[in-house]
Scaffold this motif. Structure first.
Motif, PDB file in Angstrom:
ATOM      1  N   GLY A  54      40.878  44.491  25.985  1.00 36.75           N
ATOM      2  CA  GLY A  54      40.532  45.894  25.862  1.00 36.75           C
ATOM      3  C   GLY A  54      39.172  46.100  25.231  1.00 36.75           C
ATOM      4  N   GLU A  55      38.668  45.074  24.553  1.00 38.41           N
ATOM      5  CA  GLU A  55      37.386  45.166  23.853  1.00 38.41           C
ATOM      6  C   GLU A  55      36.285  44.351  24.526  1.00 38.41           C
ATOM      7  N   ALA A  61      35.431  33.515  26.273  1.00 40.17           N
ATOM      8  CA  ALA A  61      35.579  32.904  24.949  1.00 40.17           C
ATOM      9  C   ALA A  61      35.576  33.970  23.862  1.00 40.17           C
ATOM     10  N   SER A  62      34.714  34.971  23.995  1.00 38.65           N
ATOM     11  CA  SER A  62      34.641  36.018  22.978  1.00 38.65           C
ATOM     12  C   SER A  62      35.928  36.841  22.925  1.00 38.65           C
ATOM     13  N   ALA A  63      36.540  37.083  24.068  1.00 40.15           N
ATOM     14  CA  ALA A  63      37.807  37.830  24.101  1.00 40.15           C
ATOM     15  C   ALA A  63      38.901  37.060  23.373  1.00 40.15           C
ATOM     16  N   TYR A  64      38.923  35.748  23.550  1.00 42.88           N
ATOM     17  CA  TYR A  64      39.954  34.934  22.896  1.00 42.88           C
ATOM     18  C   TYR A  64      39.689  34.800  21.395  1.00 42.88           C
ATOM     19  N   LYS A  65      38.440  34.633  21.028  1.00 38.08           N
ATOM     20  CA  LYS A  65      38.112  34.515  19.603  1.00 38.08           C
ATOM     21  C   LYS A  65      38.405  35.818  18.867  1.00 38.08           C
ATOM     22  N   LYS A 153      27.100  39.076  29.696  1.00 41.66           N
ATOM     23  CA  LYS A 153      26.749  38.226  28.561  1.00 41.66           C
ATOM     24  C   LYS A 153      27.562  36.933  28.468  1.00 41.66           C
ATOM     25  N   PHE A 154      28.676  36.865  29.170  1.00 43.11           N
ATOM     26  CA  PHE A 154      29.560  35.710  29.016  1.00 43.11           C
ATOM     27  C   PHE A 154      29.837  35.056  30.359  1.00 43.11           C
ATOM     28  N   SER A 155      30.062  33.750  30.304  1.00 39.94           N
ATOM     29  CA  SER A 155      30.345  32.995  31.526  1.00 39.94           C
ATOM     30  C   SER A 155      31.838  32.701  31.649  1.00 39.94           C
ATOM     31  N   ILE A 156      32.236  32.253  32.810  1.00 41.73           N
ATOM     32  CA  ILE A 156      33.603  31.796  33.040  1.00 41.73           C
ATOM     33  C   ILE A 156      33.832  30.519  32.235  1.00 41.73           C
ATOM     34  N   ILE A 157      34.991  30.396  31.628  1.00 41.36           N
ATOM     35  CA  ILE A 157      35.303  29.186  30.861  1.00 41.36           C
ATOM     36  C   ILE A 157      36.365  28.369  31.584  1.00 41.36           C
TER      37      ILE A 157
END
Length: 394
Positions: A54-55, A61-65, A153-157
């Protein structure tokens, strides 16, 4: 007259005796990898749906952290495969909805049409891109009404990145990976020596030490649930690992991915009696537990009651804070929704896009386990004893 040092020694001895019956966990600032705060198991699980999606853009990675920072018990992910057989964290079979693929003109010719569960789907499929190519893309927020500042800003992990995030958390955080569209992936991605998608999935979990039945010592050290909408995949995986499994259940109009069984068949008592030998619970769409009409919840079904009768946990999906997702019964208050599912319906876990909200609700309504509550009372007793001791010498 008893000396001050002697009295202090006596108090410390009493405290040591009281503490001996329970495990001791150091303060957060003093923890190390050998003594992490354990997974809570005394209240329904807070399952971070694609991370704190939601954020932040989902499955990043940022969503999980962020989900870990906000108190998630488990971080959830969807596992697919690249053209070269690398397991990635991504929800859709196609890249169109949540990446900037449209901006990469060099990939224009990669658009394909495949049959997926009896329907023709057109788009840029993950299976037509190598991991290196997928890494060149950037992930965007799926919903236009959510924060767009992190787009691009983020890539696939990859699956292994996801596991490393969980294992690197300052406390024990479980993982909740879904083996996504296994029929489709096995049709289009091939691995050496005849290995299947399911084999690669379990091999990755084993590589990082994930094993053990539900609530076993091994499992509590590195908790994991394996989920899938495909019953045959879960049954196949049950012969590869003893990790607990969850059968996902879609709405009443959607058959199973692999066996084409109806919703009514897989939620029958006879099927529960069969599948309980392979799974520890079900993960149904929440409106299949309590149907809605004109955005108002109706009378709850007996799905949770019957599942519990077969010793199956129930982890519904997905709670979201925005008004567009909240039924009118909840007065557009997500805390009312959490209260309804946990206290009235009695579920064992909830998937949520807003981990922090669910964690706050849980802390406000059920902040202590029995052990933690005893620890709190012990601290009160220590304060009282010290206060009484000081007053006697004033």
């Amino acid at each position: 007259m008893t000396s001050v040092p002697g009295t202090v020694s006596s108090i410390l001895l009493l405290l040591l005796v009281e503490c001996a019956a329970r495990p001791f966990y150091p303060l957060p600032s003093r923890r190390n990898d050998r003594s992490k705060q354990p997974l809570q198991t005394f209240r329904p699980y807070n399952i971070a749906h694609r991370g704190s999606s939601g954020e932040f853009p989902e499955e990043t990675a940022s969503a999980y952290k962020r989900a870990i920072e906000e108190g998630a018990d488990f971080i959830e992910t969807d596992i697919l495969a690249s053209k070269d057989g690398i397991l990635i964290c991504f929800h859709d079979l196609t890249l169109d909805a949540t990446t900037d693929i449209a901006q990469h003109k060099k990939f224009e010719s990669r658009k394909r049409t495949y049959e997926v569960q009896g329907k023709n789907i057109t788009g840029y499929f993950t299976i037509d891109f190598t991991l290196e190519e997928l890494k060149s893309l950037r992930v965007n927020q799926r919903s236009p009404f959510r924060d767009q500042q992190y787009n691009g800003k983020f890539s696939i992990i990859i699956f292994e990145d996801f596991i490393s995030i969980a294992l690197g958390a300052p406390r024990v955080v479980g993982i909740y990976p879904e083996i996504k569209n296994p029929v489709f992936i096995n049709q289009h991605v091939k691995w050496p020596i005849g290995k299947k998608f399911e084999d690669k999935f379990v091999d990755t979990l084993k590589k990082y030490g994930y094993k053990g039945t539900y609530l076993s010592k091994q499992w509590l050290k590195q908790p994991a649930f394996i989920q899938s909408f495909a019953p045959t995949s879960l049954i196949y995986i049950s012969h590869l690992t003893d990790l607990p499994k969850i059968l996902l259940i879609d709405d009443a109009t959607t058959p199973t991915q692999d066996t084409n069984q109806s919703y009514w068949e897989i939620t029958s008592n006879s099927y529960f009696d069969f599948i309980k030998d392979y799974v520890v619970g079900i993960g149904p769409w929440k409106d299949s537990i309590v149907p809605a009409s004109n955005n108002y919840l109706q009378t709850p079904t007996d799905l949770v009651t019957r599942s519990h009768a077969y010793n199956l946990q129930v982890h519904p999906f997905t709670c979201r804070n925005e008004n567009v997702f909240l039924h009118f019964n909840f007065s557009q208050d997500p805390y009312n929704e959490y209260d309804y599912w946990i206290k009235k319906i009695g579920v064992d876990g909830l998937f949520t896009d807003f981990t922090g909200s669910l964690h706050h609700y849980q802390e406000w309504t059920n902040p202590f386990s029995m052990g933690e509550e005893s620890a709190s009372k012990l601290l009160d007793k220590i304060a009282y004893m010290i206060s009484k001791f000081r007053n006697s010498y004033n």
